[in-house]
Every structure is written in structure tokens, then in C-alpha cells.
Design a protein around this motif. Structure first.
Motif, mmCIF file in Angstrom:
data_model
loop_
_atom_site.group_PDB
_atom_site.id
_atom_site.type_symbol
_atom_site.label_atom_id
_atom_site.label_comp_id
_atom_site.label_asym_id
_atom_site.label_seq_id
_atom_site.Cartn_x
_atom_site.Cartn_y
_atom_site.Cartn_z
ATOM 1 N N ASP A 16 0.638 -31.419 -10.173
ATOM 2 C CA ASP A 16 -0.655 -31.901 -10.049
ATOM 3 C C ASP A 16 -0.955 -30.383 -8.705
ATOM 4 O O ASP A 16 -0.495 -30.140 -7.993
ATOM 5 N N ALA A 17 -1.961 -30.277 -9.294
ATOM 6 C CA ALA A 17 -3.026 -28.974 -9.040
ATOM 7 C C ALA A 17 -3.956 -29.464 -7.691
ATOM 8 O O ALA A 17 -4.371 -28.545 -7.715
ATOM 9 N N ASP A 18 -3.976 -30.658 -7.197
ATOM 10 C CA ASP A 18 -4.816 -30.903 -5.984
ATOM 11 C C ASP A 18 -4.698 -31.946 -5.064
ATOM 12 O O ASP A 18 -4.176 -32.645 -6.099
ATOM 13 N N SER A 19 -2.965 -32.072 -5.008
ATOM 14 C CA SER A 19 -2.667 -33.148 -4.106
ATOM 15 C C SER A 19 -2.600 -33.106 -2.496
ATOM 16 O O SER A 19 -3.075 -31.802 -2.213
ATOM 17 N N HIS A 20 -2.485 -34.034 -1.954
ATOM 18 C CA HIS A 20 -2.716 -33.519 -0.554
ATOM 19 C C HIS A 20 -1.552 -33.957 0.683
ATOM 20 O O HIS A 20 -0.957 -35.400 0.337
ATOM 21 N N VAL A 21 -1.866 -33.356 1.961
ATOM 22 C CA VAL A 21 -1.108 -34.699 2.746
ATOM 23 C C VAL A 21 -2.572 -35.117 3.855
ATOM 24 O O VAL A 21 -3.657 -34.967 3.576
ATOM 25 N N ALA A 22 -2.035 -36.072 4.506
ATOM 26 C CA ALA A 22 -3.267 -36.318 5.420
ATOM 27 C C ALA A 22 -2.996 -36.343 6.730
ATOM 28 O O ALA A 22 -2.317 -37.245 7.530
#
Lengths: 363, 118
Positions: A16-22
Motif C-alpha cells: 500500500d504505497a499510500d496508507s494513513h494514520v488518523a
């Protein structure tokens, strides 16, 4: 590839080359360096509504129904990735996607400092298949370089993360050369992410006159990248930094072939303006630029069209991304099922993860 | 031929709206209790296979004669937890595009037991 790829389960690597935390502001404030940023911490403590009085975000309407996201720690984050069969992820922020619209450069730097320490200690250094980037605000590039120097040697750091939306002047401006120089020195890609919250009152990502979240969200991401990519290419950033790679996140792939045709056409017509370029803009893109796939958009009318768009953009430059946990995420199948019939297995495996593993030097 | 499958006792629906999700003959089905009626939909979003019936139950937005928003608060729509696609609870039809339809099932209540017919 030992066995033919028949389903997404046959892939050994899905990155996943663009994942996030919040992250919340409260999360990261605790991690801001209190000696270096005592003044900014005091100012931040006065905030009653950081979305407005720190990040200067504005939206036409509230937008997504649910932004709870419920990935409060590294275990929840990785569990969600595993649910979708993702094996590795490059992590970026959520709130701090909008760091470009923080009006005060000192606050922007303090927030980046806190976010970077927080995401390292709470997430990416707690899992051997999660990686991240040094987030840097664009406001004062020499200060951004100090933040890069602080963290570039941490093993989980695999790139330099620049805001795309709200970044004025655009990323082709020579004031950003110190950041690209640092990327070259540390052999790290420059990652550029678009975001709706940092849209502003100026071209090309304008908040003014948009009446709904939907219309603002449609145009913000591709317009952001079109402007940044055009200025970087036509002002010769990849010519000046030939060993730096650039990764553009979160605008899908459909816009890329259109822009490349147009850039090449203008390069050939306006040679007098662009003597410092040595090859077609699309050739710089082929050699140094990458794009992550989410959001693919609604491609159900004819599944082949997505594969054609990737073929036109250049499959070697395309990397799968989910955007999880955001509610416009793409599961791997949404991409895999469209591209498997169109490309050889090694190209498919490249798009789904092998290319990202190479670009970000993953184990 | 349809078969009647027991899915719940009426006591299991403590709120209005409320729901249970049960396997019915190999398929996960969401059974919703809304304003005294029971509705059953496949727990499968036709977009990308998400567990549709885990989503929020809401009213529905419409437009009035002046082209202004008009909200009907009566719960009648389930919103997919993944990408917010919205489906009519009674018909299973997507509120934005009627080419997207979630399978629905008849329900029946007898002796405080809720059944899905499938």
C-alpha cells in the motif's frame, strides 16, 4: 513469479504505497520537541478549534459521513491492512496532510516535528512492514531540511513527504531545491500528497465558489498534481536532480496520460522557453516519477478502460495504494481484477507491490 | 422454491431502527426492524463486496420544488460502511443509480419469531 497470477491471493507482495494514520492534534502535541518549540507549544495551547485556528482548513460542507477511523494503534492499523491482504504499507498522516495551509511557519514546523516523532514511535517503528516519511512543511525549506536531517537515518523512514495542496508557490519553484538536494543526499524519494482540507482561495485548488464537498473533492487532487507536476517538469527539477524520484499520491491515474500528452506538445512548441530540458517531459516522468493508484474512480462501465489508462500513463510508474482507513479507499482487488487480463504477470506484480518495494527499498 | 429460515426472536430488536445479521442458507443477510416493519437485504455491497448491512440506517435526502435540500427523517436507507453507497431498505435499489441493486428477501413474523424467506 513461480505460479501464474489468477487471483490477488497469488501475489507475494502487496504494498500500500499510500496508507494513513488518523492523528489528532492532542496526539502529536505531546511529541513536539519542548526545547526547540516552546513558543509554538504555548501558542498551540490557546487553540480552541485547531482545524480552523491552526490548520486554516475550510470545506464547503462537512463531507464524509464517518471519519472516526478507529485505528488508534499500530495493531489496529496493521489488522486493517491484513484484512485486505496488504503485506506492507507506506504511512502518511490525515490531519497533517493539510500542513501547507497552516499560516504560521513556526507552527507548521512544530506540528511536523511532533507528527514525525509520534508516527515513528507509535506506529512505524513498532512494525517491521510499516514504513513512513519525514513530513516537512513547505514554508521554510531550510528549516524543512533540518527536520529531514533529524530523522533521515531512522530505518523506518523511506521518503520525504511534501504537502501538495495549498503549497504556494508550486513545487517547481527553485526555493524548494534544498529539499530536493536533501532527498538526493539521503537517496530518498520525494512523496507529494494532495488533500482537500488545504484547498485555498487561489488557483488551482480553490475553495471559493465550491458549493459541495463532492465538487471540491473531485477537482482538488488532480488539479493539485497537475500544477505541481507541470511546474516541476517545465522548470527542470528532474533535470537538476536526476537521481531523485518523485511519487504523486491520491489522484488516481486517469489524469496522467492527458497531462503528459499536453506537456510533451508544449515542450516541442515552446522550445525557446524551455532550453534547459534535455528530453520530453513524459520521458522525465518515465525515468523519475511514480503515481499511486487510489482513488481509481468508478471504472465499472468497462473494466478495460482502467488498464488502458495505466498503459498510457506507463505501467512501470504506477503503484497500488489503498488510502486506508479513509472512506474512499480501494481494496487491492479493485485494481488487480482490472489489470490482470491486460498485462503480463510481472507487470501486474510490479503495480501491486514490487515497484513500490524497489522505489522505497523495502525488505 | 423458497424456504422459511428462522433468523431471530422479536426481542432481539431492542431499538427502532435495529438490525441483526445472520447467515441464511449460506448467505449473510441483514434483517432490519424499522418503524414496526422487518426488511431483509444481502449483507453484501454490490460495489466492492463490503458488509453493507453493518452501515448506518438513515433517512433520505430529496430535493424540493426550489431545488433545495429536503430531508425525510424516516429511516429508509442503509449506508455502506466502506464507501457510503446508499441503498433503499425496502427495495435494495441504490438511491443514486437504480442499476445497482442489493438482493432483498421477504420476511415473516410468527409467534414472536422473525423469518427470512429464501
Amino acid at each position: 513469479m513461480s505460479t501464474p497470477l489468477r487471483s490477488v491471493e497469488d501475489l507475494e507482495t502487496i504494498v500500500d504505497a499510500d496508507s494513513h494514520v488518523a492523528e489528532s492534534v492532542d496526539d502529536i502535541v505531546e511529541y513536539i520537541d519542548g526545547d526547540r518549540f516552546s513558543g509554538s507549544l504555548e501558542i498551540l495551547s490557546h487553540s480552541t478549534n485547531p482545524v480552523m485556528d491552526v490548520y486554516s482548513n475550510s470545506l464547503p460542507t462537512p463531507g464524509f459521513v464517518d471519519r472516526g477511523y478507529e485505528i488508534d494503534d499500530v495493531h489496529a492499523k496493521f489488522d486493517q491492512l491484513e484484512e485486505f491482504g496488504i503485506t506492507h504499507a507506506l504511512i502518511g498522516p490525515t490531519t497533517n496532510l493539510n500542513i501547507a495551509s497552516v499560516d504560521n511557519p513556526q507552527l507548521a514546523l512544530a506540528l511536523a516535528n511532533g507528527y514525525n516523532s509520534w508516527v515513528l514511535e507509535e506506529f512505524i517503528e513498532r512494525h517491521d512492514r510499516l514504513y513512513g516519511h519525514v513530513l516537512v512543511p513547505h514554508h521554510k525549506p531550510d528549516r524543512a531540511v533540518e527536520e529531514i536531517e533529524r530523522l533521515a537515518d531512522r530505518p523506518s523512514i523511506r521518503g520525504i513527504y511534501l504537502p501538495g495542496t495549498g503549497t504556494v508557490p508550486p513545487l517547481g519553484d527553485e526555493r524548494y531545491d534544498p529539499i530536493y538536494e536533501a532527498a538526493s543526499e539521503h537517496d530518498m524519494p520525494v512523496v507529494v500528497h494532495a488533500s482537500i482540507g488545504a484547498s485555498h482561495t487561489m488557483f488551482p485548488t480553490q475553495t471559493m465558489w465550491n458549493e459541495t464537498y463532492a465538487e471540491e473533492h473531485v477537482i482538488t487532487h488532480p488539479f493539485t498534481h497537475m500544477w505541481n507536476l507541470t511546474t516541476m517538469l517545465l522548470r527542470g527539477v528532474p533535470e537538476r536532480f536526476p537521481d531523485v524520484t518523485f511519487v504523486f499520491q491520491e489522484a488516481g491515474v486517469g489524469w496522467i496520460p492527458y497531462l503528459l500528452w499536453r506537456l510533451d506538445d508544449h515542450y516541442l512548441q515552446f522550445a525557446d522557453e524551455l532550453p534547459y530540458l534535455e528530453k520530453l517531459p513524459s520521458e522525465y516522468v518515465r525515468d523519475q516519477f511514480y503515481f499511486t493508484t487510489q482513488p481509481l474512480g468508478h471504472t465499472a462501465h468497462n473494466g478495460r478502460h482502467l488498464a488502458w489508462a495505466i498503459e498510457m500513463a506507463g505501467p512501470e510508474s504506477i503503484m497500488y495504494s489503498s488510502d486506508l482507513p479513509h472512506t474512499d479507499f480501494d481494496p487491492p482487488e479493485e485494481l488487480f481484477d482490472r489489470i490482470r487480463p491486460a498485462f503480463d504477470d510481472d507487470v501486474v506484480a510490479g503495480i501491486m507491490g514490487e515497484t513500490a518495494a524497489e522505489v522505497f527499498d523495502l525488505e | 422454491m423458497t424456504t422459511r429460515h428462522r433468523v431471530a426472536n422479536v426481542d432481539e430488536f431492542t431499538d427502532d431502527p435495529d438490525r441483526v445479521i445472520r447467515e441464511v442458507d449460506g448467505l449473510e443477510v441483514g434483517v432490519f426492524f424499522v418503524d414496526g416493519e422487518y426488511y431483509a437485504l444481502a449483507n453484501y455491497c454490490v460495489h466492492q463486496g463490503a458488509p453493507l448491512c453493518e452501515g448506518r440506517v438513515t433517512g433520505e435526502m430529496d430535493v424540493d420544488e426550489n431545488w433545495e435540500w429536503e430531508y425525510d427523517h424516516d429511516p429508509c436507507v442503509v449506508t455502506c460502511p466502506w464507501h457510503e453507497w446508499k441503498f433503499d431498505l425496502e427495495t435494495g435499489v441504490n438511491v443514486s443509480d437504480d442499476r445497482y441493486v442489493t438482493p432483498t428477501f421477504e420476511t415473516a413474523v410468527e409467534d414472536d419469531t422473525v423469518y427470512v424467506l429464501r
